[in-house]
Write a protein that holds these residues in place. Structure first.
Motif, PDB file in Angstrom:
ATOM      1  N   ALA A  69      56.001  31.552  33.512  1.00 15.20           N
ATOM      2  CA  ALA A  69      55.936  32.897  34.075  1.00 15.20           C
ATOM      3  C   ALA A  69      55.744  33.941  32.991  1.00 15.20           C
ATOM      4  O   ALA A  69      55.175  34.998  33.230  1.00 15.20           O
ATOM      5  N   GLY A  70      56.211  33.611  31.768  1.00 18.36           N
ATOM      6  CA  GLY A  70      56.065  34.568  30.678  1.00 18.36           C
ATOM      7  C   GLY A  70      54.623  34.823  30.300  1.00 18.36           C
ATOM      8  O   GLY A  70      54.297  35.857  29.719  1.00 18.36           O
ATOM      9  N   ASP A  71      53.730  33.859  30.628  1.00 16.68           N
ATOM     10  CA  ASP A  71      52.318  34.030  30.296  1.00 16.68           C
ATOM     11  C   ASP A  71      51.660  35.121  31.131  1.00 16.68           C
ATOM     12  O   ASP A  71      50.561  35.572  30.808  1.00 16.68           O
ATOM     13  N   LEU A  72      52.308  35.522  32.210  1.00 15.00           N
ATOM     14  CA  LEU A  72      51.729  36.535  33.095  1.00 15.00           C
ATOM     15  C   LEU A  72      52.280  37.925  32.831  1.00 15.00           C
ATOM     16  O   LEU A  72      51.863  38.883  33.489  1.00 15.00           O
ATOM     17  N   VAL A  73      53.208  38.029  31.886  1.00 12.27           N
ATOM     18  CA  VAL A  73      53.846  39.326  31.643  1.00 12.27           C
ATOM     19  C   VAL A  73      52.847  40.338  31.096  1.00 12.27           C
ATOM     20  O   VAL A  73      52.673  41.435  31.644  1.00 12.27           O
ATOM     21  N   LEU A  74      52.169  39.981  30.010  1.00 12.60           N
ATOM     22  CA  LEU A  74      51.239  40.928  29.394  1.00 12.60           C
ATOM     23  C   LEU A  74      50.024  41.221  30.275  1.00 12.60           C
ATOM     24  O   LEU A  74      49.615  42.383  30.386  1.00 12.60           O
ATOM     25  N   PRO A  75      49.420  40.198  30.925  1.00 14.37           N
ATOM     26  CA  PRO A  75      48.334  40.537  31.856  1.00 14.37           C
ATOM     27  C   PRO A  75      48.789  41.446  32.988  1.00 14.37           C
ATOM     28  O   PRO A  75      48.081  42.386  33.371  1.00 14.37           O
ATOM     29  N   GLY A  76      49.982  41.162  33.529  1.00 15.78           N
ATOM     30  CA  GLY A  76      50.506  42.032  34.584  1.00 15.78           C
ATOM     31  C   GLY A  76      50.762  43.437  34.086  1.00 15.78           C
ATOM     32  O   GLY A  76      50.498  44.421  34.784  1.00 15.78           O
ATOM     33  N   LEU A  77      51.269  43.522  32.850  1.00 14.13           N
ATOM     34  CA  LEU A  77      51.510  44.833  32.257  1.00 14.13           C
ATOM     35  C   LEU A  77      50.195  45.590  32.067  1.00 14.13           C
ATOM     36  O   LEU A  77      50.108  46.793  32.339  1.00 14.13           O
ATOM     37  N   GLY A  78      49.170  44.873  31.614  1.00 12.03           N
ATOM     38  CA  GLY A  78      47.873  45.511  31.408  1.00 12.03           C
ATOM     39  C   GLY A  78      47.276  46.032  32.701  1.00 12.03           C
ATOM     40  O   GLY A  78      46.738  47.145  32.747  1.00 12.03           O
ATOM     41  N   ILE A  79      47.375  45.227  33.761  1.00 18.88           N
ATOM     42  CA  ILE A  79      46.853  45.664  35.056  1.00 18.88           C
ATOM     43  C   ILE A  79      47.647  46.857  35.575  1.00 18.88           C
ATOM     44  O   ILE A  79      47.076  47.817  36.116  1.00 18.88           O
ATOM     45  N   ALA A  80      48.976  46.804  35.407  1.00 21.48           N
ATOM     46  CA  ALA A  80      49.812  47.923  35.857  1.00 21.48           C
ATOM     47  C   ALA A  80      49.465  49.202  35.099  1.00 21.48           C
ATOM     48  O   ALA A  80      49.409  50.291  35.685  1.00 21.48           O
ATOM     49  N   ILE A  81      49.225  49.070  33.803  1.00 21.42           N
ATOM     50  CA  ILE A  81      48.836  50.237  33.006  1.00 21.42           C
ATOM     51  C   ILE A  81      47.500  50.794  33.494  1.00 21.42           C
ATOM     52  O   ILE A  81      47.320  52.013  33.615  1.00 21.42           O
ATOM     53  N   GLY A  82      46.559  49.896  33.797  1.00 21.64           N
ATOM     54  CA  GLY A  82      45.262  50.344  34.287  1.00 21.64           C
ATOM     55  C   GLY A  82      45.360  51.071  35.615  1.00 21.64           C
ATOM     56  O   GLY A  82      44.761  52.139  35.801  1.00 21.64           O
ATOM     57  N   VAL A  83      46.126  50.499  36.550  1.00 23.38           N
ATOM     58  CA  VAL A  83      46.298  51.138  37.858  1.00 23.38           C
ATOM     59  C   VAL A  83      47.005  52.480  37.707  1.00 23.38           C
ATOM     60  O   VAL A  83      46.612  53.487  38.311  1.00 23.38           O
ATOM     61  N   GLY A  84      48.053  52.493  36.874  1.00 18.39           N
ATOM     62  CA  GLY A  84      48.781  53.743  36.657  1.00 18.39           C
ATOM     63  C   GLY A  84      47.907  54.817  36.044  1.00 18.39           C
ATOM     64  O   GLY A  84      48.006  55.996  36.404  1.00 18.39           O
ATOM     65  N   ALA A  85      47.030  54.419  35.124  1.00 20.24           N
ATOM     66  CA  ALA A  85      46.136  55.393  34.490  1.00 20.24           C
ATOM     67  C   ALA A  85      45.150  55.964  35.496  1.00 20.24           C
ATOM     68  O   ALA A  85      44.864  57.173  35.482  1.00 20.24           O
ATOM     69  N   CYS A  86      44.622  55.115  36.375  1.00 13.11           N
ATOM     70  CA  CYS A  86      43.690  55.600  37.399  1.00 13.11           C
ATOM     71  C   CYS A  86      44.374  56.595  38.331  1.00 13.11           C
ATOM     72  O   CYS A  86      43.809  57.645  38.663  1.00 13.11           O
ATOM     73  N   VAL A  87      45.593  56.257  38.745  1.00 13.60           N
ATOM     74  CA  VAL A  87      46.338  57.163  39.627  1.00 13.60           C
ATOM     75  C   VAL A  87      46.648  58.473  38.905  1.00 13.60           C
ATOM     76  O   VAL A  87      46.494  59.569  39.466  1.00 13.60           O
ATOM     77  N   ALA A  88      47.080  58.364  37.644  1.00 14.50           N
ATOM     78  CA  ALA A  88      47.413  59.565  36.876  1.00 14.50           C
ATOM     79  C   ALA A  88      46.189  60.450  36.678  1.00 14.50           C
ATOM     80  O   ALA A  88      46.277  61.683  36.781  1.00 14.50           O
ATOM     81  N   ALA A  89      45.038  59.834  36.406  1.00 17.49           N
ATOM     82  CA  ALA A  89      43.814  60.613  36.215  1.00 17.49           C
ATOM     83  C   ALA A  89      43.440  61.356  37.494  1.00 17.49           C
ATOM     84  O   ALA A  89      43.013  62.520  37.450  1.00 17.49           O
ATOM     85  N   LEU A  90      43.608  60.697  38.640  1.00 18.66           N
ATOM     86  CA  LEU A  90      43.292  61.343  39.913  1.00 18.66           C
ATOM     87  C   LEU A  90      44.259  62.485  40.215  1.00 18.66           C
ATOM     88  O   LEU A  90      43.840  63.577  40.621  1.00 18.66           O
TER      89      LEU A  90
END
Length: 201
Positions: free
Chosen positions: A75-96
């Motif tokens: 499960a630890g292998d998915l931490v950084l990819p999940g974090l990256g996707i969350a950062i991307g989604v958060g950035a899109c929402v923040a930009a909007l």
């Protein structure tokens, strides 16, 4: 009583030197395009460097160590990819959200300035615009840069995370964020549409 306020130092029929022409709008748009190109180029360049380092790194395996491909995924292998996707989604929402707030503020300020100057509406098809339009376009440029900077920052974080965990899944949010930066590319049509929207009551 409802006539626009005129500059008494300008002869009738002359163009106010404080007015902004369509050529000036095009100049501001070109600057925005250059900034957009620079941001996209920076992300693409950094991504290319990290990919090169990942694909050409030391493939040797220490004695007695299990090859990475044979190690069980946890499960630890998915931490950084999940974090990256969350950062991307958060950035899109923040930009909007931030972009929308800045747009509303600039439009309200623009309308207040028009009312103070006695101008009812601005013709977006004209070749000369009052100085209030210049301020509106400058505010729009700032809004665009802020939105693009948010997306670029999230993309660069994903580039770093990709290098840390050697997972190409980070290319997905990076690609989406680059597309978002390009979508904010300023054009003359967008600026004139903003003038039309802001001047309509």
């Amino acid at each position: 009583m409802n006539d626009p306020v005129q500059n008494p130092y300008i002869a009738p029929g002359a163009v106010d030197s404080s007015d902004i022409g369509i050529a000036a709008i095009k100049d501001r748009v070109r600057i925005g395009m250059i900034i957009t190109f620079a941001l996209v180029q920076g992300v693409v360049f950094a991504t290319g460097i990290m990919l090169f380092l990942m694909l050409n790194g030391d493939d040797g395996v220490a004695a007695g160590a299990q090859p990475a491909a044979a190690q069980p995924a946890g499960a630890g292998d998915l931490v950084l990819p999940g974090l990256g996707i969350a950062i991307g989604v958060g950035a899109c929402v923040a930009a909007l959200v931030v972009g929308g707030m800045m747009k509303r503020i600039s439009i309200n300020h623009f309308r207040a300035q028009l009312s103070a100057a006695g101008i009812k509406q601005v013709d977006h098809t004209a070749t000369q615009f009052p100085p209030q339009v210049d301020q509106l376009i400058n505010a729009s440029r700032a809004r665009t840069i802020v939105g693009q900077a948010i997306l670029e920052g999230a993309a660069m974080l994903n580039v770093i995370l990709m290098f840390l965990d050697d997972n190409l899944i980070h290319l997905v949010p990076i690609g989406v964020l680059i597309a978002g930066i390009v979508m904010l590319l300023p054009t003359v049509g967008k600026k004139l549409a903003l003038v039309e929207q802001a001047s309509s009551r």
